[in-house]
Scaffold this active site. Structure first.
Site, mmCIF file in Angstrom:
data_model
loop_
_atom_site.group_PDB
_atom_site.id
_atom_site.type_symbol
_atom_site.label_atom_id
_atom_site.label_comp_id
_atom_site.label_asym_id
_atom_site.label_seq_id
_atom_site.Cartn_x
_atom_site.Cartn_y
_atom_site.Cartn_z
ATOM 1 N N ASP A 66 38.185 36.983 -31.037
ATOM 2 C CA ASP A 66 39.073 36.101 -30.865
ATOM 3 C C ASP A 66 40.040 36.084 -29.857
ATOM 4 O OD1 ASP A 66 40.081 37.646 -32.499
ATOM 5 O OD2 ASP A 66 40.686 36.190 -34.104
ATOM 6 N N SER A 67 40.120 37.225 -29.512
ATOM 7 C CA SER A 67 40.997 37.438 -28.367
ATOM 8 C C SER A 67 40.985 36.787 -27.292
ATOM 9 C CB SER A 67 41.106 39.229 -28.234
ATOM 10 O OG SER A 67 39.688 39.743 -27.773
ATOM 11 N N GLU B 156 41.831 49.349 -35.922
ATOM 12 C CA GLU B 156 42.767 49.012 -34.607
ATOM 13 C C GLU B 156 44.097 49.470 -34.821
ATOM 14 O OE1 GLU B 156 42.582 45.075 -33.280
ATOM 15 O OE2 GLU B 156 44.221 45.410 -31.927
ATOM 16 N N GLU C 138 38.323 39.966 -40.358
ATOM 17 C CA GLU C 138 39.363 40.915 -40.523
ATOM 18 C C GLU C 138 39.799 40.955 -41.895
ATOM 19 O OE1 GLU C 138 42.734 39.833 -37.971
ATOM 20 O OE2 GLU C 138 41.741 39.968 -36.231
ATOM 21 N N LYS D 61 32.129 39.234 -37.249
ATOM 22 C CA LYS D 61 33.089 40.184 -37.607
ATOM 23 C C LYS D 61 34.268 39.386 -38.373
ATOM 24 C CE LYS D 61 36.219 42.360 -34.497
ATOM 25 N NZ LYS D 61 37.371 41.727 -34.826
ATOM 26 N N ASP E 181 33.470 37.056 -33.507
ATOM 27 C CA ASP E 181 34.463 36.929 -34.466
ATOM 28 C C ASP E 181 34.528 35.583 -35.252
ATOM 29 O OD1 ASP E 181 36.173 39.158 -34.979
ATOM 30 O OD2 ASP E 181 37.262 38.667 -32.986
#
Ligand code: KIV
Length: 284
Positions: free
Chosen positions: A49-50, A187, A120, A118, A88
């Site tokens: 999602d970056s 991270e 978080e 993915k 993501d």
């Protein structure tokens, strides 16, 4: 029919099985061309999602909608034929409850045909990870600096710099492994903490700013290519793509302004008239 055997795509269990065997190589990818270039070199490609920051100019990843992840996920799946593609789950698409997470991750898998998602979070997402894994959704977890929690963390901050914070992060790693995640991104944390986690848990750790001892590494492709204007300390720039693009566009602009481009080599000629008998006559 092709005489070549179809190339088998790497799966989430293949990545899990690489723990302790070979370093896992991965990059983010957001579109088809770069995915095709990275595909032969990477074990998995992450449609991170970056992309909201890198491709769309947002200041954080928080505004990224699910539909945008699906659009880019489909493009990457068209470009990459061999690497596992992980998409993501964006902020707001999975945190509410396990059923909401399942509905949205099933949509991502159906519409992109990616091999895993993915999300978080550590202990707080363990129940959701278990729920998804039980229902056919392979999950990569992500702990440490989790950019979707930037407003709670107070910025993009390295995690675990105080030893007193280590236990919480180690518990997060253990919880996502116990819940069935096939790998976990670590991270922005000190190398020694990432080493301890990597030794302790049975699933691969994928480091980004987490030092040398993880089972694999990931970087944002534009950062390592030298395309991003600013990069974090942990990034090594393996290319100068930004400068190469600048030089190419400068050259193009100069040649257009000077009338040096296009030349005859870049233009189409008229078709030669066909002189063969009968050609050129109208049918009765
Ligand atoms: O969104 C992303 O690119 C990521 C990587 C930094 C791991 O989550």
């Amino acid at each position: 029919m092709s005489v070549q055997a179809p190339v088998r795509r790497i799966t989430a269990p293949d990545i899990a099985a690489m723990k302790g065997a070979a370093p896992i190589v991965s990059l983010t990818a957001y579109h088809a061309h770069t995915a095709a270039i990275a595909d032969p070199h990477c074990d998995f490609l992450l449609v991170g999602d970056s992309l909201g920051m890198v491709m769309h100019g947002f200041e954080t990843t928080l505004p990224v909608p699910l539909e945008l992840m699906i659009t880019h996920g489909r493009a990457v799946m068209r470009g990459a034929k061999r690497a596992l593609v992980v998409v993501d789950m964006p902020f707001g698409s999975y945190e509410e409850s396990p059923p909401v997470a399942f509905r949205n991750s099933a949509k991502v898998i159906k519409e992109t045909q990616c091999g895993a998602v993915k999300l978080e979070g550590g202990r707080r997402m363990a129940e959701t990870i278990d729920y998804l894994c039980q229902r056919g959704v392979p999950v990569m977890a992500h702990i440490g600096l989790t950019p979707q929690s930037i407003n709670v963390m107070g910025g993009f901050k390295v995690q675990g710099r105080e030893k007193s914070q280590w236990k919480a992060l180690e518990d997060d790693a253990q919880a996502v492994a116990d819940a069935g995640a096939f790998a976990v991104v670590l991270e922005a944390m000190p190398e020694e903490l990432a080493r301890r986690i990597t030794r302790k848990i049975p699933i691969p750790t994928i480091g980004i700013g987490a030092g040398r001892h993880c089972d694999g590494q990931i970087l944002v492709m534009e950062d390592m290519l030298g395309l991003s204007p600013r990069v974090p300390k942990f990034v090594k720039q393996f290319g100068g793509v930004g400068q190469a693009i600048d030089a190419a566009i400068r050259g193009y602009a100069e040649e257009v302004r000077q009338g040096a481009f296009p030349t005859v080599d870049h233009t189409y000629a008229m078709k030669k008239p066909d002189k063969s008998p009968g050609k050129g006559k109208q049918r009765a």
